[in-house]
Structures are given as structure tokens and as C-alpha cells.
Design an enzyme around this catalytic site. Structure first.
Site, PDB file in Angstrom:
ATOM      1  N   CYS A  91       0.822  -1.207   0.000  1.00  0.00           N
ATOM      2  CA  CYS A  91       0.000   0.000   0.000  1.00  0.00           C
ATOM      3  C   CYS A  91       0.863   1.267   0.000  1.00  0.00           C
ATOM      4  O   CYS A  91       1.470   1.578  -1.012  1.00  0.00           O
ATOM      5  CB  CYS A  91      -1.005  -0.022   1.149  1.00  0.00           C
ATOM      6  SG  CYS A  91      -2.330   1.187   0.944  1.00  0.00           S
ATOM      7  N   HIS A 184      -3.191  -5.223   1.304  1.00  0.00           N
ATOM      8  CA  HIS A 184      -2.654  -5.480   2.646  1.00  0.00           C
ATOM      9  C   HIS A 184      -2.661  -6.964   3.033  1.00  0.00           C
ATOM     10  O   HIS A 184      -3.538  -7.388   3.792  1.00  0.00           O
ATOM     11  CB  HIS A 184      -3.463  -4.715   3.688  1.00  0.00           C
ATOM     12  CG  HIS A 184      -3.318  -3.242   3.609  1.00  0.00           C
ATOM     13  ND1 HIS A 184      -2.216  -2.578   4.099  1.00  0.00           N
ATOM     14  CD2 HIS A 184      -4.125  -2.295   3.079  1.00  0.00           C
ATOM     15  CE1 HIS A 184      -2.361  -1.283   3.889  1.00  0.00           C
ATOM     16  NE2 HIS A 184      -3.499  -1.075   3.265  1.00  0.00           N
ATOM     17  N   GLU A 186      -0.918  -8.336   5.148  1.00  0.00           N
ATOM     18  CA  GLU A 186      -0.669  -8.443   6.590  1.00  0.00           C
ATOM     19  C   GLU A 186      -1.952  -8.369   7.420  1.00  0.00           C
ATOM     20  O   GLU A 186      -1.936  -8.662   8.608  1.00  0.00           O
ATOM     21  CB  GLU A 186       0.333  -7.359   7.030  1.00  0.00           C
ATOM     22  CG  GLU A 186      -0.216  -5.946   7.203  1.00  0.00           C
ATOM     23  CD  GLU A 186      -0.431  -5.181   5.893  1.00  0.00           C
ATOM     24  OE1 GLU A 186      -0.286  -5.786   4.819  1.00  0.00           O
ATOM     25  OE2 GLU A 186      -0.764  -3.981   5.958  1.00  0.00           O
TER      26      GLU A 186
END
Lengths: 209, 338
Positions: A91, A184, A186
Site C-alpha cells: 500500500c 494489505h 498483513e
């Protein structure tokens, strides 16, 4: 059996989703049975010991201000260019890796390491943020991609390989030891992108030897 | 937690407004400073100083205190102008319980809504049912009970209430410690103890229903929107179990209400905040740009005392500040909400 070499990874720990990347990378080390450490880094000296660097999501204006004021921009560039540091940006991190930014509010200092052009907040504001199941390269199962005020990659150079698209927008690109991702990983439970990054660090290390 | 509307969508399609997106947005603010601004010019200064987001409002809390009257949502025209000026996220405040203000803010596209005690509360019984919105909410709390209620109601981010507009950090520290100590207490809590907490924490919905109807609700009574008391208790139990397991709130937790100096920001980070909101502290000081930058640095390097000392040098006067004991209890903003 030959012991795999120790791998040290840093996550730029200034602002944004830092702990999420650390937790996911730790899980990848365990699953891959690799000895390694992952920690937040924010000082120049801390870059010395690492072979992989993650630029997390957050605010690209904020993170880039710090990279500049803490003298990290040049050092990161130097390490990547000499081939001793693999790098992954998600991002905001993807934005920082770009050569060029298509933006009227360009309060951002770029690393300019990848031959890509990005547009920030390309889908709009938070209400336009979305989740989508996307196909990455030739990976068997789709990946749950989370786009939060995400950028898109609007142009890629010849040395880049496009790994994923959302409709017509490029959302994941690799170039040598670098990975740029507009979403994302994560924030999900899917560790495959982080595993892939680990494999890129390992193959970079093997080349060096 | 299942809350209808979002789940039943084909995975191939795009999903908007999910819990993951709301909590994810809040996570992107971690380690950052959100600054109160009242116009586009201030927003631009905030962005250049390294703010992760700005909070658009009509008056900063210190002026709300000074001028009195009813404090409401800011003029959407001004908010729009701020959104057009900066590229960082723009948040805005709605009054407690005022879902029409919140819907209006959502429709113009603000990135996060602060259901805030700094504005005059609109609903004497209920906070907003935040699950019904596609954009995330941040809410204030003074203690774990308030935090659990707001999280259960769908807040994607929690902040201390502190005492806004005072430039006095004592209440923010009080609230952060109240939350921290209770979370530590939970570490060894049995499920029976957690059930007791659920009874205590869900009592405010029972009280609201009793006040409205003069009837004591049963487990099957809908006491908050479509939620029965039983459902509230079950889901609150899950929220508390998650807090017990994580040993922190399951959403991003910021400090707010009284932060005026870099050291104020640093102490809140040391106490476990994920970031800070600065309200009157910046634009009520003598040198807003320098102070804004200093607070941003302080949050990023909160554990490095030499940085805190360095950025605190020659900042000029902080906002004047008010001793909490000088504010009668009924005039304290933190007493708003329940």
C-alpha cells in the site's frame, strides 16, 4: 541436513501496520522452519544487519517524511542497488517504491527503486475501500486482497513482472528482489505473499554466495 | 461477530464496509498523530507537518468551552473543502447518538467518524449503532466498560476521552490507566468473573430501557436497536474474552483529550496508546507548525528521551491550559456518554 542460513528482516517501524507484518513474518519463519528474526527498524544503523525490508501500509506522506528526515532513503537505495537487500512494499510502501507518482498532492519523497508509476488513493476514499479475491500469477488458490484507500500501479517498465490485477488495474508487481503490492496481505491470515518474499530473500542470498 | 448485510456476498465480487476494512483503516493510523483542524489552511499545515489524518470540526474544544452553546457536526461545505485540500484521511465529529449527522458525514465521504463527547450529545439513551455504517468509527472511553460497549456497538477504534480543550493531560492518563489496569486484571479472570463484568457493562442498555418504558427488560427484550439483551451479553462476553487473550483492546487505541506537548504525546505512547489525537494543543499554541512537527516526532520516537528533549526545545508557549478541579463536574466533557 545443512542448516539454512539465518535471515534477518526489518519492518520500517515509523507508522502504520508494523506489528501485523512482524507477526505474519514470524509465522512464516516458523512454518518454513527457517531461523530468522523480524523487528521494527527506524534508524540507519538498524539497516546494516537485515537482508529483507518491509515498507508497511500507513500514510505515505508521514512515512516518507521520516525516511527522509532520518536519513534512510539513500541507505535503503544503496543496499537494494548493490543487491544485498530485498524489499517489499504494501500500500503506502508500494507508493514509496515507485519511480513516479501521479498525484496533485505529491508531499511524498519516493525511493524510486522500481520502474512503476502509481496513483495514490486510486479507488477513492475509505468508503470505496474493498475486499476482493484476486488471482496472483500462477498460484493455485485466489488471494484475499484487502484494499484500503489503495493506490494502483498505472504503468510498469520492461523489467517488471505484473503478478496480479484487479479488473484492469495492476495491483502487484515484482522487479528483481523487489515486490510492490497495493493491498494489505498483513491484515489477513494468508501468509503466502510473505512466504514468497522470504523465498526471494533466500534466492538473493544464494546468488551472493 | 456477524452483523448481517455484509457477509452474504459472493467472494468474487467486491466487498465494501466490512469489519476487516474498518479495523484495517484504523490500523493504518497507528504510530501517527491526528490533528484537529477547522479549515483547509490548518489542514494543509497539519499534512505538511506529518499528520496521518485530520479531524475536521467547527471549533477546537478549547473554543467550544469558551463560547458554550450547542456544539454540532461541522459545516459539510468546510469539510468538503478540507477533503479537497489534503490527500491524507479526513475524519469528522458527530454528536453522540446523532446517526443522521453520521449518515450525512458518510455521504460526503469522510474517512472516519468520531462519535464525540466534545460535541453536545444528541441522544440521552443510545450511542450510534455503528455496525450499520460502511465507514469506520472512533469513540472515546474513560474505562474498560465504555470501551467494551463501544467496540460491541461497532467502533473500529477507541480513544481515551481525556478532558478535551484543557491542555491538561491528567484525565487522558487516568483513562488510559483505568483501561490498562482492568485489562491486566482480566489476565487471571475466570469465565464466571467475565460474566459478572458482562452484567455490569451491559447494565447501561438495561437502564435506558427502564427509563424509557418503566419495565425491566428480559433476556429476549430488544434493548438496543434489533439486539436483545441476551445477544448483547453473548457478544460482549466474546469481546472481553478477546481482550483477555490479546491483553490489549482488539481495536486500535489512541490517546486524546488534553495533549499539548511532545512529552504529553510520549507519555501516552509509553502507557500503551497506538497514536494520539491532538485537538486544541496545536492551533491554540503560539507556533502551530513547529509544535505539530514536534508532536509527530515525539510519537514516532516516544521511547527515545533525547528526541523528546530535542523537539521540545524553543517551541514557544503551549496552550494556556486549565486545572481539572476548576471545571465543575457537570461541565466536564468526559461525563458525556455512558
Amino acid at each position: 541436513m545443512v542448516k539454512k542460513p539465518f535471515i534477518s528482516i526489518g519492518v520500517i517501524g515509523i507508522q502504520g501496520a508494523v506489528s501485523e507484518h512482524i507477526a505474519m513474518m514470524q509465522k512464516v519463519f516458523v512454518d518454513a522452519d527457517v531461523d530468522g528474526s523480524v523487528s521494527a527498524v527506524s534508524k540507519k544503523e538498524e539497516l546494516q544487519k537485515i537482508q529483507g525490508l518491509i515498507l508497511p501500509g500507513g500514510e505515505s506522506t508521514t512515512i516518507s517524511r521520516f525516511l527522509k528526515s532520518n536519513d534512510l532513503l539513500d541507505e535503503i537505495r544503496r543496499r537494494v542497488q548493490e543487491g544485498s537487500l530485498a524489499i517489499m512494499g504494501t500500500c503506502a510502501g508500494c507508493v514509496l517504491l515507485a519511480k513516479k507518482i501521479l498525484d496533485t498532492h505529491a508531499n511524498v519523497h519516493l525511493l524510486q527503486l522500481m520502474d512503476i508509476e502509481v496513483k495514490r488513493n486510486a479507488f477513492g476514499r475509505q468508503r470505496e475501500s474493498f475486499e476482493e479475491s484476486v488471482t496472483i500469477d500462477e498460484w493455485k488458490d485466489p488471494f484475499p486482497a484487502v484494499f484500503i484507500r489503495a493506490p494502483v500501479i498505472t504503468a510498469v517498465g520492461k523489467d517488471c513482472k505484473v503478478l496480479a490485477k484487479s479488473q484492469n488495474d495492476t495491483i502487484m508487481v515484482e522487479q528483481d528482489t523487489m515486490l510492490a503490492i497495493t493491498f494489505h496481505p498483513e491484515l489477513t491470515d494468508d501468509t503466502r505473499i510473505h512466504s514468497y518474499f522470504l523465498s526471494k530473500i533466500q534466492s538473493m542470498n544464494e546468488k551472493k554466495i | 461477530m456477524g452483523f448481517g448485510t455484509m457477509e452474504k456476498i459472493d467472494l468474487k465480487k467486491l466487498m465494501h464496509g466490512t469489519v476487516l476494512l474498518k479495523k484495517g483503516f484504523a490500523k493504518m493510523q497507528k504510530g501517527g498523530v491526528v490533528m484537529d483542524v477547522t479549515n483547509a489552511e490548518q489542514a494543509s499545515i497539519a499534512e505538511k507537518s506529518g499528520a496521518v489524518a485530520v479531524m475536521a470540526l467547527e471549533r477546537v474544544p478549547a473554543d467550544i468551552r469558551k463560547y458554550g452553546g450547542v456544539a454540532r457536526m461541522a459545516d459539510p461545505g468546510v469539510i468538503q473543502e478540507i477533503m479537497d485540500t489534503v490527500s491524507i484521511p479526513v475524519m469528522a465529529k458527530a454528536r453522540i447518538g446523532h446517526f443522521a449527522e453520521a449518515l450525512a458525514l458518510q455521504s460526503i465521504g469522510v474517512d472516519m467518524i468520531d462519535e464525540s463527547e466534545v460535541l453536545t450529545p444528541a441522544d440521552p439513551f443510545y450511542h450510534i449503532n455503528k455496525h450499520k455504517f460502511t465507514i469506520p468509527f472512533v469513540c472515546g472511553c474513560r474505562n474498560l466498560g465504555e470501551a467494551v460497549r463501544r467496540i460491541w456497538e461497532g467502533a473500529a477504534m477507541i480513544r481515551t476521552k481525556g478532558e478535551a480543550g484543557t491542555g491538561n493531560i491528567i484525565e487522558a492518563i487516568r483513562h488510559q490507566r483505568m483501561v490498562n489496569c482492568m485489562i491486566f486484571e482480566l489476565k487471571t479472570a475466570t469465565d464466571d468473573k467475565i460474566s459478572e463484568l458482562v452484567e455490569e457493562y451491559s447494565q447501561s442498555y438495561v437502564n435506558a430501557y427502564q427509563t424509557l418504558t418503566n419495565i425491566t427488560p428480559t433476556q429476549n427484550t430488544r434493548v438496543f436497536d434489533d439486539f436483545t439483551l441476551e445477544t448483547i451479553k453473548e457478544e460482549m462476553f466474546d469481546v472481553i474474552k478477546e481482550i483477555q487473550k490479546l491483553q490489549r483492546l482488539p481495536v486500535v487505541n489512541f490517546a486524546a483529550g488534553g495533549i499539548a506537548t511532545p512529552a504529553d504525546a510520549a507519555i501516552m505512547m509509553q502507557l500503551g496508546s497506538d497514536g494520539v489525537f491532538v485537538g486544541s494543543g496545536i492551533f491554540k499554541s503560539t507556533n502551530p507548525t513547529q509544535r505539530a512537527k514536534a508532536i509527530v516526532e515525539a510519537v514516532a520516537h516516544y521511547d527515545d528521551a533525547s528526541v523528546i528533549a530535542e523537539v521540545s526545545k524553543n517551541l514557544g508557549d503551549a496552550m494556556v491550559g486549565i486545572d481539572i478541579d476548576e471545571i465543575p463536574k457537570e461541565q466536564r466533557l468526559q461525563e458525556r456518554g455512558w
